[in-house]
Structures are given as structure tokens and as C-alpha cells.
Design an enzyme around this catalytic site. Structure first.
Site, PDB file in Angstrom:
ATOM      1  N   TYR A   1     -44.595  -5.408 -53.069  1.00  0.00           N
ATOM      2  CA  TYR A   1     -44.888  -3.990 -53.494  1.00  0.00           C
ATOM      3  C   TYR A   1     -44.294  -3.553 -54.745  1.00  0.00           C
ATOM      4  O   TYR A   1     -45.100  -3.031 -55.700  1.00  0.00           O
ATOM      5  CB  TYR A   1     -44.312  -3.080 -52.477  1.00  0.00           C
ATOM      6  CG  TYR A   1     -44.372  -1.857 -52.729  1.00  0.00           C
ATOM      7  CD1 TYR A   1     -45.365  -0.986 -52.897  1.00  0.00           C
ATOM      8  CD2 TYR A   1     -43.347  -0.837 -52.977  1.00  0.00           C
ATOM      9  CE1 TYR A   1     -45.531   0.385 -53.256  1.00  0.00           C
ATOM     10  CE2 TYR A   1     -43.285   0.216 -53.563  1.00  0.00           C
ATOM     11  CZ  TYR A   1     -44.642   0.873 -53.536  1.00  0.00           C
ATOM     12  OH  TYR A   1     -44.439   2.146 -53.928  1.00  0.00           O
TER      13      TYR A   1
ATOM     14  N   SER B   1     -42.802   3.725 -59.527  1.00  0.00           N
ATOM     15  CA  SER B   1     -41.813   4.059 -58.577  1.00  0.00           C
ATOM     16  C   SER B   1     -40.440   3.558 -59.108  1.00  0.00           C
ATOM     17  O   SER B   1     -40.445   2.714 -60.194  1.00  0.00           O
ATOM     18  CB  SER B   1     -42.006   3.162 -57.433  1.00  0.00           C
ATOM     19  OG  SER B   1     -40.758   2.813 -56.557  1.00  0.00           O
TER      20      SER B   1
ATOM     21  N   LYS C   1     -46.007  -2.629 -58.727  1.00  0.00           N
ATOM     22  CA  LYS C   1     -45.903  -1.350 -59.564  1.00  0.00           C
ATOM     23  C   LYS C   1     -45.296  -1.816 -60.888  1.00  0.00           C
ATOM     24  O   LYS C   1     -46.023  -1.319 -61.782  1.00  0.00           O
ATOM     25  CB  LYS C   1     -44.706  -0.524 -59.052  1.00  0.00           C
ATOM     26  CG  LYS C   1     -45.155  -0.022 -57.571  1.00  0.00           C
ATOM     27  CD  LYS C   1     -46.207   1.268 -57.874  1.00  0.00           C
ATOM     28  CE  LYS C   1     -46.905   1.645 -56.566  1.00  0.00           C
ATOM     29  NZ  LYS C   1     -47.980   2.236 -56.641  1.00  0.00           N
TER      30      LYS C   1
HETATM   31  P1  NAD Z   1     -49.864   7.107 -48.699  1.00  0.00           P
HETATM   32  O1  NAD Z   1     -49.883   5.808 -48.067  1.00  0.00           O
HETATM   33  O2  NAD Z   1     -49.537   8.335 -47.999  1.00  0.00           O
HETATM   34  O3  NAD Z   1     -51.050   7.208 -49.627  1.00  0.00           O
HETATM   35  C1  NAD Z   1     -51.822   6.425 -50.222  1.00  0.00           C
HETATM   36  C2  NAD Z   1     -53.233   6.593 -49.971  1.00  0.00           C
HETATM   37  O4  NAD Z   1     -53.818   5.707 -50.373  1.00  0.00           O
HETATM   38  C3  NAD Z   1     -53.473   6.652 -48.413  1.00  0.00           C
HETATM   39  O5  NAD Z   1     -54.340   7.873 -47.953  1.00  0.00           O
HETATM   40  C4  NAD Z   1     -54.466   5.206 -48.198  1.00  0.00           C
HETATM   41  O6  NAD Z   1     -55.336   5.504 -47.377  1.00  0.00           O
HETATM   42  C5  NAD Z   1     -55.260   5.371 -49.548  1.00  0.00           C
HETATM   43  N1  NAD Z   1     -55.542   3.755 -49.942  1.00  0.00           N
HETATM   44  C6  NAD Z   1     -54.906   2.606 -49.914  1.00  0.00           C
HETATM   45  N2  NAD Z   1     -55.700   1.756 -50.458  1.00  0.00           N
HETATM   46  C7  NAD Z   1     -56.613   2.125 -50.978  1.00  0.00           C
HETATM   47  C8  NAD Z   1     -57.711   1.716 -51.312  1.00  0.00           C
HETATM   48  N3  NAD Z   1     -57.894   0.186 -51.705  1.00  0.00           N
HETATM   49  N4  NAD Z   1     -58.879   2.208 -51.791  1.00  0.00           N
HETATM   50  C9  NAD Z   1     -58.794   3.641 -51.378  1.00  0.00           C
HETATM   51  N5  NAD Z   1     -57.815   4.254 -50.796  1.00  0.00           N
HETATM   52  C10 NAD Z   1     -56.732   3.593 -50.697  1.00  0.00           C
HETATM   53  O7  NAD Z   1     -48.607   6.950 -49.783  1.00  0.00           O
HETATM   54  P2  NAD Z   1     -47.740   8.082 -50.402  1.00  0.00           P
HETATM   55  O8  NAD Z   1     -46.624   8.045 -50.085  1.00  0.00           O
HETATM   56  O9  NAD Z   1     -48.784   9.303 -50.434  1.00  0.00           O
HETATM   57  O10 NAD Z   1     -47.747   7.260 -52.198  1.00  0.00           O
HETATM   58  C11 NAD Z   1     -48.958   7.437 -53.010  1.00  0.00           C
HETATM   59  C12 NAD Z   1     -48.638   6.454 -54.070  1.00  0.00           C
HETATM   60  O11 NAD Z   1     -47.321   6.819 -54.685  1.00  0.00           O
HETATM   61  C13 NAD Z   1     -48.642   5.122 -53.686  1.00  0.00           C
HETATM   62  O12 NAD Z   1     -49.055   4.348 -54.903  1.00  0.00           O
HETATM   63  C14 NAD Z   1     -47.285   4.654 -53.807  1.00  0.00           C
HETATM   64  O13 NAD Z   1     -46.827   3.404 -53.835  1.00  0.00           O
HETATM   65  C15 NAD Z   1     -46.503   5.557 -54.632  1.00  0.00           C
HETATM   66  N6  NAD Z   1     -45.076   5.723 -54.408  1.00  0.00           N
HETATM   67  C16 NAD Z   1     -44.826   6.298 -53.405  1.00  0.00           C
HETATM   68  C17 NAD Z   1     -43.320   6.582 -53.059  1.00  0.00           C
HETATM   69  C18 NAD Z   1     -42.921   7.068 -51.502  1.00  0.00           C
HETATM   70  O14 NAD Z   1     -41.891   6.834 -51.415  1.00  0.00           O
HETATM   71  N7  NAD Z   1     -43.759   7.554 -50.879  1.00  0.00           N
HETATM   72  C19 NAD Z   1     -42.478   6.161 -53.874  1.00  0.00           C
HETATM   73  C20 NAD Z   1     -42.952   5.735 -55.177  1.00  0.00           C
HETATM   74  C21 NAD Z   1     -44.423   5.452 -55.218  1.00  0.00           C
HETATM   75  N1  UFG Z   2     -32.055   3.812 -44.386  1.00  0.00           N
HETATM   76  C1  UFG Z   2     -31.103   4.016 -43.311  1.00  0.00           C
HETATM   77  N2  UFG Z   2     -31.904   3.779 -42.034  1.00  0.00           N
HETATM   78  C2  UFG Z   2     -33.282   3.924 -42.087  1.00  0.00           C
HETATM   79  C3  UFG Z   2     -34.234   4.067 -43.477  1.00  0.00           C
HETATM   80  C4  UFG Z   2     -33.464   4.098 -44.447  1.00  0.00           C
HETATM   81  O1  UFG Z   2     -30.012   3.858 -43.387  1.00  0.00           O
HETATM   82  O2  UFG Z   2     -33.875   3.743 -40.789  1.00  0.00           O
HETATM   83  C5  UFG Z   2     -31.294   4.068 -45.679  1.00  0.00           C
HETATM   84  C6  UFG Z   2     -31.441   2.877 -46.660  1.00  0.00           C
HETATM   85  O3  UFG Z   2     -30.382   1.841 -46.419  1.00  0.00           O
HETATM   86  C7  UFG Z   2     -31.349   3.574 -47.972  1.00  0.00           C
HETATM   87  C8  UFG Z   2     -31.779   5.020 -47.785  1.00  0.00           C
HETATM   88  O4  UFG Z   2     -31.723   5.202 -46.377  1.00  0.00           O
HETATM   89  O5  UFG Z   2     -30.029   3.465 -48.459  1.00  0.00           O
HETATM   90  C9  UFG Z   2     -33.186   5.373 -48.259  1.00  0.00           C
HETATM   91  O6  UFG Z   2     -34.036   4.146 -47.641  1.00  0.00           O
HETATM   92  P1  UFG Z   2     -35.802   4.409 -48.034  1.00  0.00           P
HETATM   93  O7  UFG Z   2     -36.361   3.389 -47.208  1.00  0.00           O
HETATM   94  O8  UFG Z   2     -36.112   5.789 -47.316  1.00  0.00           O
HETATM   95  O9  UFG Z   2     -35.895   4.370 -49.406  1.00  0.00           O
HETATM   96  P2  UFG Z   2     -36.021   3.282 -50.591  1.00  0.00           P
HETATM   97  O10 UFG Z   2     -34.989   4.148 -51.624  1.00  0.00           O
HETATM   98  O11 UFG Z   2     -35.098   2.141 -49.926  1.00  0.00           O
HETATM   99  O12 UFG Z   2     -37.159   3.006 -50.756  1.00  0.00           O
HETATM  100  C10 UFG Z   2     -38.365   3.972 -50.975  1.00  0.00           C
HETATM  101  C11 UFG Z   2     -39.840   3.269 -50.803  1.00  0.00           C
HETATM  102  C12 UFG Z   2     -39.829   2.187 -51.947  1.00  0.00           C
HETATM  103  C13 UFG Z   2     -39.743   3.107 -53.224  1.00  0.00           C
HETATM  104  C14 UFG Z   2     -38.493   3.709 -53.278  1.00  0.00           C
HETATM  105  C15 UFG Z   2     -38.419   4.371 -54.699  1.00  0.00           C
HETATM  106  O13 UFG Z   2     -39.786   2.605 -49.511  1.00  0.00           O
HETATM  107  O14 UFG Z   2     -41.041   1.722 -51.980  1.00  0.00           O
HETATM  108  O15 UFG Z   2     -38.224   4.644 -52.235  1.00  0.00           O
HETATM  109  O16 UFG Z   2     -39.345   5.444 -54.702  1.00  0.00           O
HETATM  110  F1  UFG Z   2     -39.815   2.037 -54.258  1.00  0.00           F
END
Ligand code: NAD
Ligand code: UFG
Length: 338
Positions: free
Chosen positions: A149, A124, A153
Site C-alpha cells: 500500500y 500519505s 503511494k
Molecule cells: P475509503 O476506502 O473510504 O475511500 C476510497 C474510495 O475509493 C472508496 O469509496 C472505494 O469504494 C473507492 N475505490 C477504491 N478503488 C476504486 C476503483 N478502482 N475505482 C473506483 N473507486 C474505487 O478511504 P479514505 O480513507 O477515504 O481514503 C481516501 C484516499 O486517501 C485513499 O487513496 C487513501 O489511500 C488515502 N489516504 C487515506 C488515509 C487514511 O488514514 N484514511 C491516510 C492517507 C492517505
Molecule cells: N493502534 C493501536 N491499536 C489499534 C490500532 C492502532 O494501538 O487497534 C496504534 C498503532 O500501533 C499506532 C496508532 O495506534 O501507534 C495509530 O495506528 P493507525 O493504524 O490508526 O494509523 P497508522 O499511523 O499506523 O497508519 C495510518 C494508515 C496508513 C497511513 C498512515 C498515515 O493505516 O495507511 O495512517 O496516513 F499511511
């Protein structure tokens, strides 16, 4: 020969399964459904016409991992499984370290026991902390994280790098995602958060569909053009395609590779509101609230390395991201439930 996709029933995982299958790969999914709905599997089949083999189970469970590596011909693992809610990780640090770190340690131990040493890991942009300069490149310093969290990562990047260094047979790709939004064009799969969404776009779409009253904009006094936080939003289908491109970096001798997956463009919260309204014709009422704890002002990627080395570039702009997020939410106001 198949690719094991852990967390493949989740948001990014499910979109990646589509792109893998459409690229001709066989896919095995392992997911404990802690943050996913099994009904996504039928939707995936409707899109690709192909079955993904599904194992319901946990990455901390050695037995199910051994069963998969013994029965299926796994060549590589794309590892999405993990817990991802920033605020919850502050409340439940042990659960986050156990799930994400113990889980990944167990997975890579079973991988090496079975001679599978190719992994793509979901990292991330959070590992850059509050960056000194934007856009961030892969050479920008990793900084202190502000929540468990983020630390999972950052630590897992280190762990995977050390494992690869000690045993060069490993090929490891660390993908640092920026802010994935959007959904598959079919409108049949998408992000399906439990409870009130933490992230911006799912919150906006739930306001648009009438489930939430108004958007809370967290702070309008940041040092950004309009005072609201700036992020690099990327269409989840582009992100998914990045994984297909990254598979080539699992060729023997590739070693360790790190890529930012973003678009290189930053949008503020108010930019997103405006673009969403223009793309969908739906008005999003909002109120300005105090800053959210530990939020940063601005972060966006330099995606140049991924373009040069993987031949990957995000194709969808902010309009498509808004349209596609909305199509999913509008067609599925209760996610996979009906
Ligand atoms: P998500 O929660 O939709 O997907 C994660 C999946 O992993 C889920 O389906 C959950 O059921 C499964 N899971 C969790 N723990 C598990 C375990 N112990 N064993 C088996 N399955 C398990 O999240 P996502 O948004 O699809 O994110 C996928 C990956 O990308 C995650 O590792 C997340 O941290 C990373 N990531 C997400 C974002 C974001 O903004 N969505 C940004 C950066 C990194
Ligand atoms: N925000 C609002 N109102 C809301 C939600 C978010 O104003 O209800 C704002 C936040 O303050 C920020 C922007 O919208 O300025 C984006 O916020 P998000 O929560 O959507 O995303 P972040 O960048 O804060 O964080 C997300 C994930 C993290 C990840 C990161 C980078 O939550 O886990 O993106 O991938 F690390």
C-alpha cells in the site's frame, strides 16, 4: 464546469464533496463502491442541499472515464479512489498494485486524452517511512515503505511528478495526509470500515458502542513519552477543506506542489484514549499487546508550507475529533446500514 472526485463515496472523499459543494463547486463522483455505501449520497444531499452526479464505476475502466470526460465539463480531478488497508496489501500485493497503480495510470491517460491536466492526489505520511526527525517537512527524505500500500503511494507520487515534468501543462498537487479521524458535525457521514477496524479511532468508537470488548494497545515500549505510538491526528473536515484550498494550486503554470496535511501535534495512543474518555464520558477498557509489525514510534507533520502557500490550517482540536467520531458512531452503529 465540474470537479471529478474519484472515491468520492468514501470517508475522506465524502467529506470533501461537502466542502466543495459548500464552496460553490459542481461535483461529479466516480466510485466503484468497493469500500463505500451508495446511501452516503442521500446523506450528502441532506447536508448540502445539492446533488452530486454519481457514476458507479472503476478508475480502471476506460469506457466510463471517457464517458465522464465527454459528457461532463471536468476541469480538475481530486483522486481519492484506491485500496488502503495496509495488512491486506501485504496479503494481496497484485490487487493493490493493480487497483492503485493501474487505476491511476488509466485515469491520467484518459485525463490527458481529454485535455484535463489538473489533479490533486491523495498521498500519505507513509511515504516518510520511519522518519529520522519530527516534525517532518515536505523536504524530509522519502524512505522505503514496509508494505505494498505504502509503495503505491510512493510510486504514484513519482509517476505524477514525472508526468508533470514531461508535460508542464499538467498541474499536480500531492497531499500527504497524516491520520484523519473525526466526522462531519451533523453526525450523518463518517468512517465506515468493513469488518474489524485496523485504525485506532474506529476501533475505539466500536469499543465505545459495545461492538468490541476492549482496545488492544500495540506496544508500550516505544521511545515516546508514555511508550505508545505517536501520530498526527487530523479532523477529516479540516483535511477536506485542505482540498478546497489546494484547488488554487491547479491554476495554469502552477506545476508540481507537495503539502503535508496534519496539525503539527503528536498524540500517543493513550492520549487518544484519555481524550476520548474526557470528550464523551465513555470508558475505553484496554490491554497492552505486543508491537504491531512494521509500526513506527512517532510521526507528525510540519504543516507550515500548507499554511503559507494555501492559507490552510487545521482548526479542530483533539476534543472535537473525539466528539465528532463518537457522534457518528453512536448515531450510526452499523454505518450506513440503517
Ligand atoms: P475509503 O476506502 O473510504 O475511500 C476510497 C474510495 O475509493 C472508496 O469509496 C472505494 O469504494 C473507492 N475505490 C477504491 N478503488 C476504486 C476503483 N478502482 N475505482 C473506483 N473507486 C474505487 O478511504 P479514505 O480513507 O477515504 O481514503 C481516501 C484516499 O486517501 C485513499 O487513496 C487513501 O489511500 C488515502 N489516504 C487515506 C488515509 C487514511 O488514514 N484514511 C491516510 C492517507 C492517505
Ligand atoms: N493502534 C493501536 N491499536 C489499534 C490500532 C492502532 O494501538 O487497534 C496504534 C498503532 O500501533 C499506532 C496508532 O495506534 O501507534 C495509530 O495506528 P493507525 O493504524 O490508526 O494509523 P497508522 O499511523 O499506523 O497508519 C495510518 C494508515 C496508513 C497511513 C498512515 C498515515 O493505516 O495507511 O495512517 O496516513 F499511511
Amino acid at each position: 464546469m465540474a470537479i471529478l472526485v474519484t472515491g468520492g463515496a468514501g470517508f475522506i472523499g465524502s467529506h470533501t464533496v461537502v466542502e466543495l459543494q459548500q464552496a460553490g463547486e459542481d461535483v461529479v463522483i466516480l466510485d466503484n463502491l468497493s469500500n463505500a455505501d451508495e446511501r452516503v449520497l442521500g446523506r450528502l444531499k441532506a447536508i448540502t442541499g445539492k446533488d452530486a452526479l454519481f457514476y458507479k464505476g472503476d478508475i480502471r475502466d476506460r469506457k466510463i472515464l471517457a464517458e465522464i470526460f465527454e459528457k461532463e465539463k471536468i476541469t480538475s480531478v481530486i483522486h481519492f479512489a484506491g485500496l488502503k488497508a495496509v495488512g491486506e496489501s501485504v496479503e494481496k500485493p497484485w490487487e493493490y498494485y493493480d487497483n492503485n497503480i493501474t487505476g491511476t495510470l488509466t485515469l491520467i491517460d484518459e485525463m490527458r486524452r481529454h485535455g484535463v491536466k489538473n489533479i490533486i492526489f491523495s498521498s500519505s505520511s507513509t511515504v516518510y517511512g520511519d522518519p529520522d526527525a519530527v516534525p517532518v517537512t515536505e523536504e524530509s527524505p522519502k524512505k522505503a515503505c514496509t508494505n505494498p500500500y505504502g509503495w503505491t503511494k510512493s510510486m504514484l507520487e513519482q509517476i505524477l511528478s514525472d508526468v508533470q515534468k514531461a508535460d508542464p501543462e499538467w498541474n499536480v498537487v500531492l497531499l500527504r495526509y497524516f491520520n484523519p479521524i473525526g466526522a462531519h458535525k451533523s453526525g450523518t457521514i463518517g468512517e465506515n470500515p468493513n469488518g474489524i477496524p485496523n485504525n485506532l479511532m474506529p476501533y475505539i468508537t466500536q469499543v465505545a458502542v459495545g461492538k468490541l470488548k476492549e482496545l488492544n494497545v500495540f506496544g508500550n515500549d516505544y521511545d515516546t513519552p508514555d511508550g505508545t505510538g505517536v501520530r498526527d491526528y487530523i479532523h477529516v473536515v479540516d483535511l477536506a477543506k485542505g482540498h478546497v484550498c489546494a484547488l488554487k494550486k491547479l491554476a495554469p503554470g502552477s506545476g508540481l506542489s507537495v503539502y503535508n496535511l496534519g496539525t503539527g501535534t503528536g498524540y500517543s495512543v493513550l492520549d487518544i484514549v484519555k481524550n476520548f474518555e474526557e470528550a464523551t464520558g465513555v470508558k475505553i477498557p484496554y490491554v497492552i499487546k505486543p508491537r504491531r509489525a512494521d509500526d513506527i514510534a512517532c510521526n507528525y507533520a510540519s504543516p507550515a508550507r500548507a499554511e503559507k502557500e494555501l492559507g490552510w490550517k487545521a482548526e479542530n482540536g483533539i476534543r472535537e475529533m473525539c466528539e465528532d467520531s463518537w457522534r457518528w458512531q453512536k448515531n450510526n452503529p452499523n454505518g450506513y446500514a440503517d
